[in-house]
Design an enzyme around this catalytic site. Sequence first.
Site, mmCIF file in Angstrom:
data_model
loop_
_atom_site.group_PDB
_atom_site.id
_atom_site.type_symbol
_atom_site.label_atom_id
_atom_site.label_comp_id
_atom_site.label_asym_id
_atom_site.label_seq_id
_atom_site.Cartn_x
_atom_site.Cartn_y
_atom_site.Cartn_z
ATOM 1 N N CYS A 1 119.501 14.918 57.491
ATOM 2 C CA CYS A 1 120.352 15.999 57.983
ATOM 3 C C CYS A 1 119.560 17.012 58.802
ATOM 4 C CB CYS A 1 121.044 16.689 56.818
ATOM 5 S SG CYS A 1 119.904 17.219 55.513
ATOM 6 N N GLU B 1 125.173 20.939 50.752
ATOM 7 C CA GLU B 1 124.155 20.722 51.782
ATOM 8 C C GLU B 1 124.666 19.577 52.637
ATOM 9 O OE1 GLU B 1 121.607 19.320 54.000
ATOM 10 O OE2 GLU B 1 120.565 18.556 52.232
ATOM 11 N N SER C 1 128.041 14.308 53.809
ATOM 12 C CA SER C 1 128.672 14.590 55.094
ATOM 13 C C SER C 1 129.506 15.866 55.052
ATOM 14 C CB SER C 1 129.569 13.416 55.497
ATOM 15 O OG SER C 1 130.746 13.385 54.707
#
Length: 477
Positions: free
Chosen positions: A286, A252, A231
């Site tokens: 994501c 990332e 996150s």
Amino acid sequence: MDTEIKINQHFIGGEWVDAEGGATFEDINPLDDSLYAYAARGTGGDMRRAIAAAKSAFPEFRESTPTERERMLLRIAELMEDRQRDLVDCLIDEIGSPVQKALFEFNKGLTMVRAAAGICRNVRGETIPSDRPGTFSMSVREPLGVVAVITPFNVPLIKTTRLVTNALAVGNTVVHLPSEMAPHLSLIFAEITAAAGVPAGAYNVVTGMGADIGDELTGSRDVDFVTFTGSTVVGQHINEICAKNKTPNTLELGGKSPTIVLADTDLAKTMPLAARSVFMFAGQACIASSRFYVERPIYDEFVKRFSMIVGKLGMGDLRDPSTVIAPVISPRQRARIKSHIADAVAKGATVVAGGEWEGNRCQPTLLTGVSENMTVCRTETFGPVTSIYPIDSYEEGLEKANDSEYGLSSAIFTNDIDKAFHFARNTGAGMCHINGPTIHDEAHIPFGGNGESGVGREGTDADMEAMTKLKWVTVQL
């Protein structure tokens, strides 16, 4: 399936060890919240022991030859193939992957390991001209030391194989903290690395709660590089910790990836790719496309066709190849998705498809009429939910696509080559796909985003550069 409940240990210094004090935690199957396994609940002491093991192993491992590391990594790939069933079953039962996604991840993981083997012979510097007469000047590239790898639950095998083997390929040693929702997968990989001949201490796995022991890893002065996937909030925290020690890192993080669909696109070809963009692994990615900007001439037809597709996405047995929609990983994440949908509906959005739950699975959900005052408009939902917005032009679509603090993946569907390449040059995302879904990854590409979506890039070349350091050497002749 074997009904015996496994009790997993840490893998530190080539040995399987209990957590300090013997504490464990429950590893839950998200399909029905049943107990899948127990895992060692790591402490700060466990993490310090793993870091010390990696640090101790580094001086010898850095001197290994390209041939030795190449052979070791290719052997890992061979053993992964031997244990395909174990890995696929784990992906299904530990994190709720439908079998097609599990097989996709397994095959992608194999590619990651084999691509890493190719790095071993490409850790190189260059000769450099010098202004000093009679001087031979060059740069050499050296491993950093101990690499901290922190991986997520959603694609644990892809992230583990990529980040761990890329670090090993260039001569680093590794301490791995997997998601507390996917510990067993990483421990199977540890068994494979040990059988493949990875020296004791070169790869270590400590399981536990990131909130409890993550800072012990990322904040250690004996850690020379940190790579994290997760996150944005946690990524910011890690970035601040690394800054204190000047520890280089790649992050990332989250995304709110946009897709623009122009009126000249072929909807018959576009619609399946649009569905793949967001509903693979129930949107728990994501790079999932949670924003669609569709030109008005085809907007109604796009919504109609999208609704028909999502209504047919399978939600059956996870081992049935026709099943697409996965369970949502945890009660906390389920509550987040429910709150995003409820907030949107309460403020005037329309659920044109989905929105209901079947056990721990949320039906693939399409929202229209989403406005700025709704949480789902700008915040990452991380579930099978996407919003569809009408636009009057490509220019409006580009503006709205870039109106986000995130910048991970993006896509455009069009037959206009000028607009396609204009978008590729002007999107604020780190990745852009023309006439393809936002969900796409390969071993050798520079994977990563901008803004709140992260720092740096992953991939064979990117990791080789990030996980090594350059040294300038001169010889006076």
